[in-house]
Structure formats: C-alpha cells, structure tokens
Motif scaffolding. Structure first.
Motif, PDB file in Angstrom:
ATOM      1  N   PRO A 125       0.637  -1.345  -0.083  1.00 24.64           N
ATOM      2  CA  PRO A 125      -0.034   0.060  -0.024  1.00 24.64           C
ATOM      3  C   PRO A 125       0.991   1.464   0.015  1.00 24.64           C
ATOM      4  N   ASN A 129      -1.742   3.190  -3.979  1.00 24.34           N
ATOM      5  CA  ASN A 129      -3.001   2.716  -4.569  1.00 24.34           C
ATOM      6  C   ASN A 129      -4.092   2.092  -3.717  1.00 24.34           C
ATOM      7  N   VAL A 130      -5.068   2.215  -4.119  1.00 23.47           N
ATOM      8  CA  VAL A 130      -6.207   1.816  -3.108  1.00 23.47           C
ATOM      9  C   VAL A 130      -7.393   1.147  -4.038  1.00 23.47           C
ATOM     10  N   THR A 131      -8.010   0.253  -3.069  1.00 24.49           N
ATOM     11  CA  THR A 131      -9.177  -0.467  -4.042  1.00 24.49           C
ATOM     12  C   THR A 131     -10.565   0.200  -3.198  1.00 24.49           C
ATOM     13  N   VAL A 132     -11.808   0.110  -3.929  1.00 26.33           N
ATOM     14  CA  VAL A 132     -12.799   0.541  -3.272  1.00 26.33           C
ATOM     15  C   VAL A 132     -13.723  -0.601  -3.354  1.00 26.33           C
ATOM     16  N   SER A 149     -12.178  -5.009   0.450  1.00 22.36           N
ATOM     17  CA  SER A 149     -11.132  -4.031   0.193  1.00 22.36           C
ATOM     18  C   SER A 149     -10.723  -3.574   1.666  1.00 22.36           C
ATOM     19  N   LYS A 150      -9.549  -3.561   1.648  1.00 27.57           N
ATOM     20  CA  LYS A 150      -8.667  -3.089   2.904  1.00 27.57           C
ATOM     21  C   LYS A 150      -7.408  -2.749   2.492  1.00 27.57           C
ATOM     22  N   ASN A 151      -6.714  -2.154   3.294  1.00 26.49           N
ATOM     23  CA  ASN A 151      -5.423  -1.342   3.201  1.00 26.49           C
ATOM     24  C   ASN A 151      -4.585  -2.231   2.540  1.00 26.49           C
ATOM     25  N   GLN A 189      -7.354  10.088  -5.981  1.00 24.70           N
ATOM     26  CA  GLN A 189      -6.113  10.227  -5.196  1.00 24.70           C
ATOM     27  C   GLN A 189      -5.131  11.324  -5.409  1.00 24.70           C
TER      28      GLN A 189
END
Length: 197
Positions: A125, A129-132, A149-151, A189
């Motif tokens: 992480p 980048n992140v997921t939703v 979806s988590k860190n 972001q």
C-alpha cells in the motif's frame, strides 16, 4: 485503451534477451488479425507487436516494463491473457483499462465457493494505490470487481467462464500478478494527495 475483457490466451514460445530488452514470441489464435505496431495487452501490459509469422507474433519489453511488472518471471509455455485495443465503435463491456500496470500484487489465498472461486490478493500500500468496495480492478488484464477491500488487500470472485478462458486457472498461492487500479480512483487520489515534494 482496453476494457479488461480477455479475448484469447497466448502461449509463450520464445524468450530472447537483447541488451536490456526482452523479446517475447507468442502463439495465439488472434495472430492472423495482428499487424506490426499494433498494441496488445499481455496480462494487462500494453506491448507493441514488432513481428508476425504464421500463427506466432513477437513483442518487445523494455527494462522499465520488466522491472514494474511480472514479465520478468514469465516462462516458456506459460499462458498469457490477451486483449487487443478497444475499437472506437465497440461495446464497453469492462471498465477503462490503459494497459499501464501500477504495481505487482500477490495471490494470498484461493478458495472454491460452490462452483466459483474467490481469490485474495495483497499488494504494497505504500505505492498509494487503493481499492474500493465494489470498485473496478484489473488483474493480469482482466476487469474484475473488488470486495473485502482493505489497506493493501482485496478479493475478487471468479466465475467458471473467467476461470477457464483466462489464466486464472494457472494461478497458485504466492504467484505474482499485474495490477492496474481504477483510473478514476487514481485521479481522485492525485487531487486529494497532490504531488510529493
């Protein structure tokens, strides 16, 4: 631009190193429709066709691509997900995929669920980048929907058709995969975080 809907599987027939570049030759059912300079997504990595001969074609990966994707781990006989660019008059069945891998992820767990499969992935992480939850993700070029979806972690569900007609059926725990995060999320972001000094 791509959609993340895989057209075919290509088999790696030759890997040739030339300086810092690597030439990959594939046998694929769509080879006869390819032409020199055409862009094709290979496990989500946009590469340019440099040669076609019979049922085989060749692409070249530069050093930066090899460092930022899983291409350096490819082996002879391996099956790779293929997608040609979306035609301007085509249906948009997946989501906006650029063919620019953001980072490598790793298969953390695979479980069968009443005829389908759940794949759990982890990624570093610190890249930002992140997921939703219920958002889009591209894994090895395949457009999928995230959940759990988590860190640095997320899951996807794979239906039997996708399992059979993409290289998901080859994946094992610990395998590296190419991740392209949702482009809209990446722009948001950037707006929120700005640029690092």
């Amino acid at each position: 631009m791509f959609t993340g809907i895989i057209e075919a599987l290509g088999e790696i027939k030759n890997i040739e190193k030339e300086g810092s570049n690597v030439h990959f030759t594939f046998a694929a059912p769509l080879t006869q429709e390819l032409k020199i300079d055409q862009s094709v997504a290979h496990n989500g990595v946009c590469l340019t066709v440099v040669k076609t001969e019979g049922d085989q074609y060749t692409v070249t990966a530069i050093e930066e691509t090899l460092q930022k994707t899983s291409l350096g781990e490819w082996t002879l006989g391996q099956k790779i997900n293929l997608e040609r660019c979306m035609p301007a008059n085509g249906r948009f069945d997946g989501h906006i995929v650029q063919g620019h891998v953001d980072q490598i992820g790793e298969v953390e767990n695979i479980s069968e669920k009443d005829g389908s499969w759940v794949f759990d992935f982890k990624f570093d992480p610190s890249f930002g980048n992140v997921t939703v939850e219920k958002g889009s993700i591209t894994i090895n070029g395949t457009s999928l929907t995230c959940f759990n979806s988590k860190n640095g972690r997320f899951s996807v569900a794979i239906i039997p058709y996708t399992f059979e007609y993409t290289n998901f059926h080859q994946l094992k725990i610990g395998d590296k995969v190419n991740l392209e995060f949702d482009v809209i999320g990446k722009y948001i972001q950037r707006i929120i975080r700005g640029y690092e000094s």
